[in-house]
Design an enzyme around this catalytic site. Sequence first.
Site, PDB file in Angstrom:
ATOM      1  N   PHE A1646       0.848  -1.176   0.000  1.00 21.17           N
ATOM      2  CA  PHE A1646       0.000   0.000   0.000  1.00 21.17           C
ATOM      3  C   PHE A1646       0.890   1.235   0.000  1.00 21.17           C
ATOM      4  CE2 PHE A1646      -2.651  -3.386   1.547  1.00 21.17           C
ATOM      5  CZ  PHE A1646      -3.809  -3.191   0.809  1.00 21.17           C
ATOM      6  N   LYS A1647       0.684   2.037  -1.024  1.00 20.94           N
ATOM      7  CA  LYS A1647       1.584   3.162  -1.304  1.00 20.94           C
ATOM      8  C   LYS A1647       1.126   4.395  -0.522  1.00 20.94           C
ATOM      9  CE  LYS A1647       3.776   5.165  -5.429  1.00 20.94           C
ATOM     10  NZ  LYS A1647       3.712   5.169  -6.899  1.00 20.94           N
TER      11      LYS A1647
END
Length: 1851
Positions: A1646-1647
């Site tokens: 998850f960026k």
Amino acid sequence: MGGCISVSLSCDRVVNQISQCLCVSGNYIHNLSENLASLQKAMGVLKAKRDDVQGRVDREEFTGHRRRLAQVQDSMLDKVWNCLMEDKVGIVGLYGMGGVGKTTLLTQINNKFSKLGGGFDVVIWVVVSKNATVHKIQRSIGEKLGLVGKKWDEKNKNQRALDIHNVLRRKKFVLLLDDIWEKVNLNVIGVPYPSGENGCKVAFTTRSKEVCGRMGVDDPMEVSCLDTRNAWDLLKKKVGENTLGSHPDIPQLARKVSEKCRGLPLALNVLGETMSCKRTIQEWCHAIEVLTSSATDFSGMEDEVLPILKYSYDSLNGEDAKSCFLYCSLFPEDFKIRKEMFIEYWICEGFIEEKQGREKAFNQGYDILGTLVRSSLLLEDKDFVSMHDVVREMALWISSDLGKHKERCIVQAGVGLDELPEVKNWRAVKRMSLMNNNFENIYGCPECVELITLFLQNNYKLVVISMEFFRCMPSLTVLDLSENHSLSELPEEISELVSLQYLDLSGTYIERLPHGLQKLRKLVHLKLERTRRLESISGISYLSSLRTLRLRDSKTTLETSLMKELQLLEHLELITTNISSSLVGELVYYPRVGRCIQHIFIRDHWGRPEESVGVLVLPAITNLCYISIWNCWMWEIMIEKTPWNKNLTSPNFSNLSNVRIEGCDGLKDLTWLLFAPNLINLRVWGCKHLEDIISKEKAASVLDKEILPFQKLECLNLYKYYLPFLDMNGKVTVAVDDNRDRCINMHPAIAPGLSVTALPWQVNNLTCIYINKIETATFFGEIRPVVGDGWVLSTNVYSMMHTVASLDSCTKAKGSYIHNLSENLASLEKAMGVLKGRQYDVIRRLEREEFTGRQQRLSQVQFDDLLRSKEVELQRSSTVRKIQRDIAEKVGLGGMEWGERNDNQTAVDIHNVLRRRKFVLLLDDIWEKVNLKAVGVPYPSKDNGCKVAFTTRSRDVCGRMGVDDPMEVSCLQPEESWDLFQMIVGKNTLGSHPDIPGLARKVARKCRGLPLALNVIGEAMACKRTVHEWSHAIDVLTSSATDFSGMEDEILHVLKYSYDNLNGELMKSCFLYCSLFPEDYLIDKEGLVDYWICEGFINEKEGRERTLNQGYEIIGTLVRACLLMEEKRNKSNVKMHDVVREMALWISSDLGKQKEKCIVRAGVGLCEVPKVKDWNTVRKLSLMNNEIEEIFDSHECAALTTLFLQKNDMVKISAEFFRCMPHLVVLDLSENHSLDELPEEISELVSLRYFNLSYTCIHQLPVGLWTLKKLIHLNLEHMSSLGSILGISNLWNLRTLGLRDSKLLLDMSLVKELQLLEHLEVVTLDISSSLVAEPLLCSHRLVECIKEVDIKYLKEESVRVLTLPTMGNLRRLGIKMCGMREIKIESTTSSSSRNKSPTTPCFSNLSRVFIAKCHGLKDLTWLLFAPNLTFLEVGFSKEVEDIISEEKAEEHSSATIVPFRKLETLHLLTSAKKMALSLQSPPCATLSASIQKGRWKTLAAGFSATPLPAVNFSIRRSIPRILASASSSSSPSSSSLEAGENNELNAVSAFSEIVPDTVVFDDFERFPPTAATVSSSLLLGICGLPDTIFRAIVNVGGDLVKLVPGRVSTEVDARLAYDTNGIIRKVHDLLRLYNEIDVPHDRLLFKIPATWQGIEAARLLESEGIQTHMTFVYSFAQAAAAAQAGASVIQIFVGRLRDWARNHSGDTEIESAIKSGEDPGLALVKRSYNYIHKYGYKSKLMAAAVRNKQDLFSLLGVDYVIAPLKVLQSLKDSPAIPGDEKYSFVRKLTPETATHYHFTNKELIKWDQLSLASAMGPASVELSSAGVEGYANQAKRVEELFGKIWPPPNV
């Protein structure tokens, strides 16, 4: 008081009668003589009536006083009783000063329990007192429980504790402990811990609030002195009515005596009893005189009062605290003095050392003050302290040696003196306080040779001090002449005060300083504040020791000439001063002056606007605490960079707490206050044009979004303005005038973390607004509607939000509620009280439930075992006999006859009993094997079902007890540690100041998860509620933890048992040596053994191999004894737990008695060599890992044997430094990268045996080095500038020589010199010449010495076949960029005979082999002769086809050779089209391997594997594991970039995983990615393509998971970048969606943007096992913080940093990279990679925004590279040409090189929000903000596109 009124009326009537008689009858006066008799008779009658009435009144009052006194006592009793009776309360602590009535109160509680019962089974009273023992307390409890007897007395404390516990755990008890002085450990005594569940109670009394904290009482109850009225009641009771009535004047005199006691019951009782029989006025007057002048002379005071109070003084820890306490008695009675002033006195007196800087010294001072306050020896009133009069008398009594030497300390303060007191012997006087008197002139020349302190302040009439007065005071250190308003001149003879350190002339009318003042070279503190006639202080630069200069409100201002002088004062730390606005900007040119300013008053003259500046340019002064700007005509204030603070995007005024601005009519806003995050008080008066506190436009241009302004603002004072309602965390004071029609707006945009609400009204004619922290708001003035906007600023506290919401709803529903707010305030308070009560009740119930659950779980483990166990606790000295006796008592054996039996007979008896039972035997704390058979215990087995469990500190004992796989009890994890520490410290302390939780976390981290330390330190800090005390605790724990309260007694002694249990002095010395390294330092095992050898701990006479084995055995023993910890990732390193390290340092200093014997200041940020009192006592000195640049001084270190100076910023060492170190044995100067020269005087180190110069830039060794005949270990590795070591053969004792990776060229002359070194055993070197290679490798003796060798740059024409001789000691071999076709092995013997065909292992110790760019090699069959190989890397040797050639292997076939049995890691990095890996296994079967879905596959003999351009294996316990990518199109788990061709793309793919930068799925066919990102940009690209919209809307991420073999990174909404909780919620939502389509979590990232909030979110998500991907990383601080948070992937944008650098300047990090010739983006990747790998963080590094091939080649070795399609296509189309000079396919980033990378201490901090914000430069701030904004805009565009397809709410 009715009696008094009646007396008054009676007298009036009598007087009226007399007056009437006089007026009516005139001849009464004329005949006065005749009427005298009748007048006297009348007066007698009058007196009799008066006395009768007065007596009756006194009796009535006395009875009333007794009743009131009883009511006071009953009130306190009821308060304590009610608290004890609460269910949730288990322990109650009562504290107060000695003699205040604590024992009386506890006695009343005991009596009330005896009378009422309260449902308790037993009430136990124990008088503990000072120096009480566990035995004494146990005996008192045992007597009450009926346990005491001869047999019970013979038991040890553990057995007695068990007996007490067994009785009390079945009872509901009350334990009253009177007069405790330290923590009473209830567990040790055997008392069950009281709780709401068992209903038991413990109450205790103590004089120290600290003891309450250690006892776990978070909110103790103070027993205070009586107020004036009740004190008078108690004295009257003691004196008695007869004495008080014996003379009419005595009651008034008795009141004065009562006042002298200041409400202390002990003094009131003693003085009352003494005066009860004194019935004359003279006796009472004398008593007052004695109590005023010298109370110690009063009868009973010295015997009955002062000794009791002295116990508190005696219990103070250390002489410094005692001296500080006694110093407080120099001030007058009831005198309040500022804390800061006290500390300055103490520093100059030498009670507190200022060596480590002013801040640390002041923290220590505040800690001492806190200790004195908590010990009830000082009284606290915010920033002031004072002394109780009776305590002051006790202090003066002690200062005079218990009254024996009263002239030692003369205190005549505030007694009205007008001349010097008479003193018999002036020579005996050490301290004299004559402050607050009426001196006009001081004459004479008293001979005060011992006088240290002289207080003459506040003598307002003092005009003259004679010339001779100061002549005979050579030792005077402190002189205070402040507030002598008539004093205008000082005598020149002040120059005679040669020892003076503190001089205060504040508030005097001195016009000039005497010239002789310049001679006071020891002067440290000079205070000249409010000297309004002082013209100049020129010549102040002569005061070379000056640290503090105070000039505020002086006529002397800070002008350019004065700045120049102050710049010369090297030790200056603090300045307070006045300055004109036009000169403020010049501070930039005087950095020392600027850094020192803490209080500045900027003012211009009235009516002279020409003197002011239009724009006040204020330098960024970090240490500034207070600023006042008065009467200046500027229209704007701007912040300017300074040489010491270049960052203007983070808080620059971190210490600024008070701002006052008056009469600055031109100012329109105060936006610069954004840079003062800790502002507490803001006062703005008379600024006519001020419109905004913060201008929205300016804030947007300068504000770092992570700065939250006004977080700590408590007081706001605005004059002549309308002001909107302000709701802040604290009390806000506002002054308002209705002459203006404009509001001061706090704009919501400046504080993202604060909630802002508009209110439709405005306050008019407002005098004050008081807003408490949560509860209420009080208004004074009229409230009217307003047209403009107003704002409410509130903190995000639930209860506050609830209140605001309630107010808002009430406002809308009922307008009169606001108008009648004062009438409704009571109901508001009541409602808030109910809310708080409910909240508190819920919290307590939750805590009770949690506590109950923990107790129940604990009881299930412990008490069930106790019911069926035979529990034995063993001490170090336990014998078989003792163990047998403990078991016998449990099983019912014993008695006189049984005790006389021998060990064998008792063993038989025990065995006969236990063999018929199913038992559990618990053995606690065993130190050696317990022979169960000898004890008589049947051996536990499956058959008999019996169990034995034991605890020990040594794993060796586990082995001896037959436990093959013991269970380790490890230290707590960080969050577990913090939870425990919070519980012990308590919520009240943690909530007492907003900064304390952050400081408390630092303190908790110092414990490194050790519960013992967490408990002891937590208890010590439980009562400390100031930031200074917590900061001091951190200082002490960092510099010398042994000085921390409780550390030595409760922690180190316990740990020392492990040290004492070590076998022999050799083992102990080796252990203590490990404490020389910094905290958490990874110590290389072999390097440590080398130190030990040179120190003489290990004898090397038997050869190096045996010596190393012995060293490793010692290390193993220390690890198994839990004194060292083996690094889990790298078994070649060990480290020391921080608390164990403190124990070792404590032992090294002879248990703290000789602290300078072993000085360790490693990794503490030193910039210079520390000051040492006696250098001759120093034996070991470690100053490694600091920032020392130069060493000049010469110290006489006659006993010094060890000196660690490695890893500093060393540039120069002076010639004289080494002159006086005749016994120095070990000298380590390694990793001083700027050190390029050594002094010749190093030849004087005649005893030197170990010398390390690796990683220095020294270009030539001093000739004197060759005279060090005792030198046995010389390390010259990685010396990039070293040209020659000719002459080394003179070091004929040399045994170890390191030369590898040095610039030094090995030639024949050097080979010949090395052959002359007869004792040489170990050599590491490089061979880069074929002329040297053959003769060197033909020298049998040198070959046997080679431990590590790198062979490089040998061309094919010179060495076609490299012949390696047998090298039995070779550990590491590197062959790089050589042209040989083949490597052969020749077996050699000592006679140099050769065997061309060896059949047995020739490299028995070779474990690591690196081969790179040897393009002629085709196989590595010679590795058959390295049976212990663990690591093999073959890189870009393009002709290699086989690791083992089957044909060649058959030539050397032998049943004794089994290759690769121990291989753990195999890296094959090559672009060969064909490679076979054949592993031969006996008898003759051939085993081949290739990668097939990440597993080994057995193939037929001679089978060649699928072409493997890049193969990286890791083999652990015969189970291989893929480390990185293997570029094979046939392997879905490997990199899917096209393989098989000899092109540049394949070449770079062998080093890093290449990810194509594209949003088009069609591109995947050309460049199949290994990973992907689902982002707004990807969705935008998809939405712009035909036929893919539906696919984009329906789970793009899920489809990407199917397309790529690696992980898919999903972008989190960038609009949440500054919302930690919002990010976490969003990630959880995304995870739920992925779960619906069955995407496994391990395939997801998850960026998250790398803001502080994003990093915190990553830390929390990673702790849940959710992988995170940090983006927008543009600074090292962000990368390091993300790595510490455990982020899985960290992404750095290389090209964007380069672009910024081209167009901007001012970023320190970027400028540093450019200065060193590096690209800023590439440099950041390199630093971040080395940081991650050097310190073992799990994060993978991703390089993005790579613009060209050269960028990519420079990053080879980084984990991931995101490359654009054009770069990938160029790589694919370009063949990998061997020997290409432009692009060298060599791995640039490796974990091995990372270990040698140097980081400063500033880079190795534990990053927090403030340090991150301070470290981020303008580049990272701007680029991060732009990135977040860009992502947010993309997200909005995606929402718009989706909105067109699916209308809400279906999106």
